[in-house]
Design an enzyme around this catalytic site. Structure first.
Site, PDB file in Angstrom:
ATOM      1  CE  LYS A  74     -82.054  98.316  54.168  1.00  0.00           C
ATOM      2  NZ  LYS A  74     -81.126  99.082  54.628  1.00  0.00           N
TER       3      LYS A  74
ATOM      4  CB  VAL B  84     -82.126 101.840  47.747  1.00  0.00           C
ATOM      5  CG1 VAL B  84     -81.798 101.192  46.559  1.00  0.00           C
ATOM      6  CG2 VAL B  84     -83.470 102.098  48.616  1.00  0.00           C
TER       7      VAL B  84
ATOM      8  N   GLY C 202     -76.190 101.036  49.939  1.00  0.00           N
ATOM      9  CA  GLY C 202     -75.836 102.340  51.011  1.00  0.00           C
ATOM     10  C   GLY C 202     -75.110 103.640  50.049  1.00  0.00           C
TER      11      GLY C 202
ATOM     12  CE  LYS D  64     -81.251  97.101  50.337  1.00  0.00           C
ATOM     13  NZ  LYS D  64     -79.565  96.649  50.847  1.00  0.00           N
TER      14      LYS D  64
ATOM     15  N   GLY E  71     -72.741  99.161  55.932  1.00  0.00           N
ATOM     16  CA  GLY E  71     -71.117  99.574  56.344  1.00  0.00           C
ATOM     17  C   GLY E  71     -71.359 101.023  57.279  1.00  0.00           C
TER      18      GLY E  71
END
Lengths: 428, 428
Positions: A107, A134, A136, A207, A304
């Site tokens: 990003k 952006v 996840g 983002k 994650g």
């Protein structure tokens, strides 16, 4: 059956490993869905010897991401190193120049160099995709660019930094001060190498400005986004907000008005029982408003291994399926330069004033507020241990400009022990 | 600039009018985003003379949708008439056979004839798109088919009938009985011509089985979906659920297990403060769980002119941009036949027993429960005006099969004034 789509992956942190696992575990499924094999030709990272829990022996190794990006046996360059410039930017440019598709989660790079890179990708006729950059695993880039393509988008809002949301919700649930929770987050590995990217709102603003570009057909403009971090939010603010039925969230708002483009990323009070207010921990949420669709809310893990790899793979599969649309929804050459604008409209504001404990302090503060034309809806005063009188105020609706000027005027009177905290109350 | 993409629209209810408005109001925006003009060649509906609030004079009129679908100047046939068979099916088949792309909002047709139509579309190399058929403006079809294409999908859940959600939330907020709110909804025009499509859960199940097909790569199988309507939910159930921290929602669950495909659409208790529990009125929500992405939640308006037209237009824009992927995510010929399975796993159940007011009724019911191996977590008994003792029970975790058998056993004892109400408590 088409020929295989061959990936080169640079950056083998959790996300890179997640992408490799998807390729290894779901070969048949990916082939059924895209009509071709998805393979990995080569990978690159800083340390070749580090054990990452996946077997890399079937992939070539490149020390230099630029070499990886331009290999003959790479169709899609997957950039997961991060960083605004440096190897990420150099290798992405090299890949595009070599006619390779690029999928990235970066990003920061796109918020600064997005326009230039989009022009290059479109000139070369290749994809530059960034769903993973952006929020996840939330499919917000595709939803905005494709699903909502029949809408004039009127507003985009979101909680898009899981670390900040973790810190704020943890402060509330555990009753711990900011510094302690910050340290906790640091030890859990939740913070970027430069923590200010997270807690200063920079990462989340990166983002937001990408979403603005797609929403309004404007060139990415990070420089004029208005940022405020969460560093000065105290447990007092959180408790007082909760008593009034609110929660504090680092909220991004992007809105196109007649005056121009508003892009703000700052802590706000939102209704505790609204979708935003109920957001816990690292979960992200993006809200999009369009003239036909009304309001759409998307919620999911903002970071994650799995969620971000899922987003990377959504882009990879689109490329495998032959989808190629402009990077920001319309051709980069047609993206207009936006005029930055300040927050429009009026809303209530929350203020915390830490007054020096001396006669007349409250009177000075009150008259500064009155002089600025701000009227007070609610006010409570608490004495603290440290000879500071803490005054918590909710104003009647006023503009952001007026609220800021009033806060500045109060500070100028010299009665404050600490700078004032001023937070917008969003009704969402 | 490519040549224009020319639409033929059959069905000029609110959604058709919404689509026409998008074309009329946003010509420049659509051209920028798709690289071509989007035009309307002709329209068709039952009544030519009806005033719909939009000027139709620039479009040709066809009385026969089949004639519309096969016109030389139509590239995309937009079917918005509805109905499982009849003119909708005939005209969609005619369009596909003539090599036209089809965009439809017709969940009933696809739930029954989806496999056949997908095979035909893919044989002809054209698109058959149906974002508008499921959950109105929520981009669930695209998210599932494209954004999450790197995931093995493990579960899909959703509240996808706005009318039922309106009835259930209105019963709660206004404290009105089902029959009154049903009549209200009818007068507001919220109900289908055959209301059982809504309140019987059929419409929502049509949507759920389409999602199953994409999620698991299986042929659409409406026949084996398990349905239960909301007709027997009383205000007592809603109040009692609320006291325990739950709300009642008509919830669809689709899950692929080792035993086979579970597809249920039935009223359930969900936690009041969960995203599902907080859903009000006509708003829809779809929850998707994938092995990489974790849980994604999408929320938005489930019906209405704007939201549904937005979804139709997402599909139109994809076609304008040259996107063409298999109807259900993998080629129709590769979709497998699923084995239907019953709900797996244990959960708590809510039961309402309206006992005849006579000695021994409670004892008979209790022993029937015990015989079935169900133990009771909570039980309250209320006497009502009508000589009926109302017993409200929450069981300890048990299987759906056991709960049903126990309910049947109680009914067989002859102590019930009304059939028992048995609702699963979903922990979501």
């Amino acid at each position: 059956m088409s020929h295989p789509l061959r990936l080169g992956i640079a950056g083998l942190g959790t996300v890179g490993v997640g992408v490799i696992k998807i390729v290894m575990q779901h070969g048949d499924m990916l082939r059924a869905r895209s009509g071709r094999d998805i393979t990995i030709s080569a990978v690159s990272a800083r340390s070749k010897s580090k054990d990452r829990g996946v077997d890399l022996s079937n992939f070539d190794w490149e020390d230099d991401p630029v070499a990886l990006a331009t290999r003959d046996d790479v169709d899609v360059y997957v950039e997961l190193m991060g960083g605004e410039d440096g190897p990420a930017l150099a290798s992405v440019k090299a890949a595009l120049n070599a006619g390779k598709h690029v999928v990235t989660a970066n990003k920061a790079m796109l918020a600064i160099h997005g326009q230039e890179l989009a022009e290059l990708a479109e000139f070369k006729g290749v994809n530059l995709r960034f769903e993973a950059a952006v929020a996840g695993g939330i499919p917000i880039i595709k939803s905005l660019t494709e699903s909502l393509a029949g809408n004039k988008i009127t507003r985009v809002m979101g909680v898009m930094n899981g670390t900040c949301n973790y810190i704020l919700t943890r402060m509330e649930t555990a009753g711990l001060p900011y510094d302690e929770v910050f340290e906790e987050a640091n030890q859990l590995g939740y913070l970027e190498a430069d923590p200010n990217l997270d807690v200063g709102g920079i990462d989340a603003a990166h983002k937001l400005v990408l979403l603005s570009s797609i929403a309004y057909g404007t060139q990415v403009d990070f420089a004029s986004a208005q940022l405020q971090g969460i560093q000065r939010i105290s447990i007092v603010d959180i408790k007082h907000a909760a008593e009034m039925g609110y929660r504090i969230k680092l909220l991004g708002v992007s809105q196109m008005t007649d005056a121009g483009l508003i892009q703000t990323m700052r802590p706000c009070l939102v209704p505790a029982l609204s979708p935003l207010g109920l957001l816990e921990g690292g979960t992200n949420m993006v809200i999009v408003e369009g003239d036909s669709v009304g309001q759409i809310v998307l919620r999911g893990a903002g970071a994650g291994e799995g969620p971000t790899a899922s987003a990377v793979f959504g882009d990879v599969m689109d490329i495998a399926r032959g989808i190629n649309i402009p990077v920001f929804g319309i051709p980069a050459a047609q993206l207009t330069k936006s005029t930055p604008a300040d927050s429009s409209g009026e809303s209530a504001y929350y203020m915390r004033l830490n007054l020096k404990d001396k006669a007349g302090a409250m009177a000075s503060a009150s008259s500064a507020l009155a002089d600025a034309g701000i009227s007070i809806d609610k006010m409570t005063q608490h004495s603290s241990d440290d000879n500071v009188a803490r005054v918590l105020i909710v104003t009647h609706p006023t503009t952001g400009e007026t609220a800021s000027k009033a806060a500045q005027a109060i500070e100028n009177t010299g009665v404050l022990e600490l700078p004032p905290v001023v937070l917008k109350i969003e009704t969402v």
